[in-house]
Design a protein around this motif. Sequence first.
Motif, short mmCIF file in Angstrom:
data_model
loop_
_atom_site.label_atom_id
_atom_site.label_comp_id
_atom_site.label_asym_id
_atom_site.label_seq_id
_atom_site.Cartn_x
_atom_site.Cartn_y
_atom_site.Cartn_z
N LEU A 21 0.83 -1.20 0.00
CA LEU A 21 0.00 0.00 0.00
C LEU A 21 0.86 1.26 0.00
N ALA A 22 1.92 1.27 0.81
CA ALA A 22 2.81 2.43 0.85
C ALA A 22 3.46 2.67 -0.51
N GLU A 23 3.91 1.60 -1.14
CA GLU A 23 4.52 1.73 -2.47
C GLU A 23 3.50 2.26 -3.48
N ALA A 24 2.27 1.76 -3.39
CA ALA A 24 1.23 2.20 -4.31
C ALA A 24 0.89 3.68 -4.11
N VAL A 25 0.84 4.13 -2.86
CA VAL A 25 0.54 5.53 -2.57
C VAL A 25 1.64 6.43 -3.12
N GLU A 26 2.89 6.04 -2.92
CA GLU A 26 4.00 6.83 -3.48
C GLU A 26 3.94 6.85 -5.00
N ASP A 27 3.70 5.70 -5.62
CA ASP A 27 3.68 5.64 -7.08
C ASP A 27 2.51 6.44 -7.67
N ALA A 28 1.39 6.48 -6.95
CA ALA A 28 0.20 7.16 -7.46
C ALA A 28 0.27 8.67 -7.30
N GLY A 29 1.22 9.16 -6.52
CA GLY A 29 1.33 10.60 -6.31
C GLY A 29 0.37 11.15 -5.27
N GLY A 61 8.07 4.79 7.71
CA GLY A 61 8.89 5.97 7.50
C GLY A 61 10.27 5.64 6.99
N ALA A 62 10.75 4.44 7.33
CA ALA A 62 12.09 4.04 6.91
C ALA A 62 12.13 3.49 5.49
N VAL A 63 10.97 3.11 4.94
CA VAL A 63 10.96 2.48 3.61
C VAL A 63 10.21 3.31 2.58
N THR A 64 9.82 4.53 2.95
CA THR A 64 9.21 5.46 2.01
C THR A 64 10.07 6.71 1.94
N SER A 65 9.81 7.55 0.93
CA SER A 65 10.66 8.72 0.76
C SER A 65 9.90 10.04 0.67
N ARG A 66 8.60 9.99 0.36
CA ARG A 66 7.89 11.23 0.05
C ARG A 66 6.61 11.43 0.83
N ASN A 87 6.73 8.55 20.77
CA ASN A 87 6.48 7.71 19.60
C ASN A 87 6.41 8.54 18.32
N VAL A 88 5.68 9.65 18.40
CA VAL A 88 5.47 10.48 17.23
C VAL A 88 6.77 11.15 16.80
N VAL A 89 7.52 11.68 17.75
CA VAL A 89 8.79 12.33 17.42
C VAL A 89 9.77 11.32 16.82
N THR A 90 9.79 10.11 17.36
CA THR A 90 10.66 9.08 16.81
C THR A 90 10.30 8.80 15.35
N ALA A 91 9.00 8.64 15.07
CA ALA A 91 8.56 8.40 13.70
C ALA A 91 8.91 9.58 12.80
N ASP A 92 8.84 10.79 13.34
CA ASP A 92 9.18 11.97 12.54
C ASP A 92 10.66 11.96 12.17
N HIS A 93 11.52 11.55 13.09
CA HIS A 93 12.95 11.49 12.79
C HIS A 93 13.24 10.36 11.79
N VAL A 94 12.62 9.21 11.97
CA VAL A 94 12.86 8.10 11.04
C VAL A 94 12.44 8.47 9.63
N SER A 95 11.32 9.20 9.51
CA SER A 95 10.78 9.55 8.19
C SER A 95 11.40 10.80 7.60
N GLY A 96 12.23 11.50 8.35
CA GLY A 96 12.80 12.75 7.87
C GLY A 96 11.82 13.91 7.89
N GLY A 97 10.86 13.87 8.82
CA GLY A 97 9.94 14.99 8.98
C GLY A 97 8.66 14.89 8.17
N ARG A 98 8.02 13.69 8.16
CA ARG A 98 6.82 13.50 7.33
C ARG A 98 5.61 13.00 8.11
N VAL A 99 5.62 13.20 9.43
CA VAL A 99 4.61 12.57 10.29
C VAL A 99 3.60 13.60 10.81
#
Length: 308
Positions: A21-29, A61-66, A87-99
């Motif tokens: 699902l994550a890959e599909a969301v990224e691919d779909a824009g 967050g670790a396997v997506t980019s956008r 938990n939320v701050v950790t996810a924000d750091h792992v994702s590079g600020g996308r949470v």
Amino acid sequence: MRINLMVEGQESVTWPQWLALAEAVEDAGLEGLFRSDHYQSVANRTELSSLDAWATLTALGAVTSRIRLGTMVSPASFRHPSVLAKNVVTADHVSGGRVELGLGAGWHDLEHRTYGFPFHAVGTRYDVLAEQLEIIRRQFQEERFDFAGEHYRLEACEARPKPVQERLPIIMGGQAGPRAAALAARWADEYNTVHPTLDEVRERRANIVRACEQVGREPLVFSVMTGCVVGADEADFRDRAGRLHADEGSDQPLDTWIERRRDVYVMGTVEQAAERLTALEQAGASRVFLQHLLHDEVDEVALLGRLT
């Protein structure tokens, strides 16, 4: 219109399905992938399972980019606010600020009884939510603070690290009643309402606008979460609707099932879905979270990409 996919993770969504699902969301824009935060099926199907929301989002967050990632919404009754904020701050750091954090009072009494979470009367649940909103926002933003409430007490709290984002968005959800609107206007960045008609979008957004005016803020982002069934053409739509109809175990005829959802769902062909999104935007919503309930059907996610 900002379009996000929303997945009901408590309905036995597996880790391989999350990855697809994550890959599909990224691919779909699409803008983002959001998930519910429940430990048990909201249809009271106790045989179904749920991976933890924030553990799942951190891993994604670790396997997506956008794409943006977040909850719709986390119950205040599940976690101490300091644990949730961490938990939320950790996810924000792992994702590079996308949470983003969706936060609510909690409503599903069965999962609270099953897992031993406190389930207070609704007034007390809102008291807990109010304290959590303040504590979490202040942990995100302030260097050091004290807090003394009825439910939580923090002394000389210095929460580090801060989020990657300068202001990590907090989303509140509900029907925009007076107390919810006031809390959102004070602490949140966005207000979300679930399965509304167009008239309800207008009414609830007006409540949020008034609450923001009362505290001297610009209106919050106003968003809608609703069901979604979209097909490439009418036959594809009806096939997909039929699969969801069967999965829900509905005893209604399919045509009745479809018509009863027309006033709130984004459904039909891609062109019909686009018309519904335009109507929601004209009513006052600037963002949507579309519930994707057939978790293996990533081709529908690709169709939603045609709406962006």
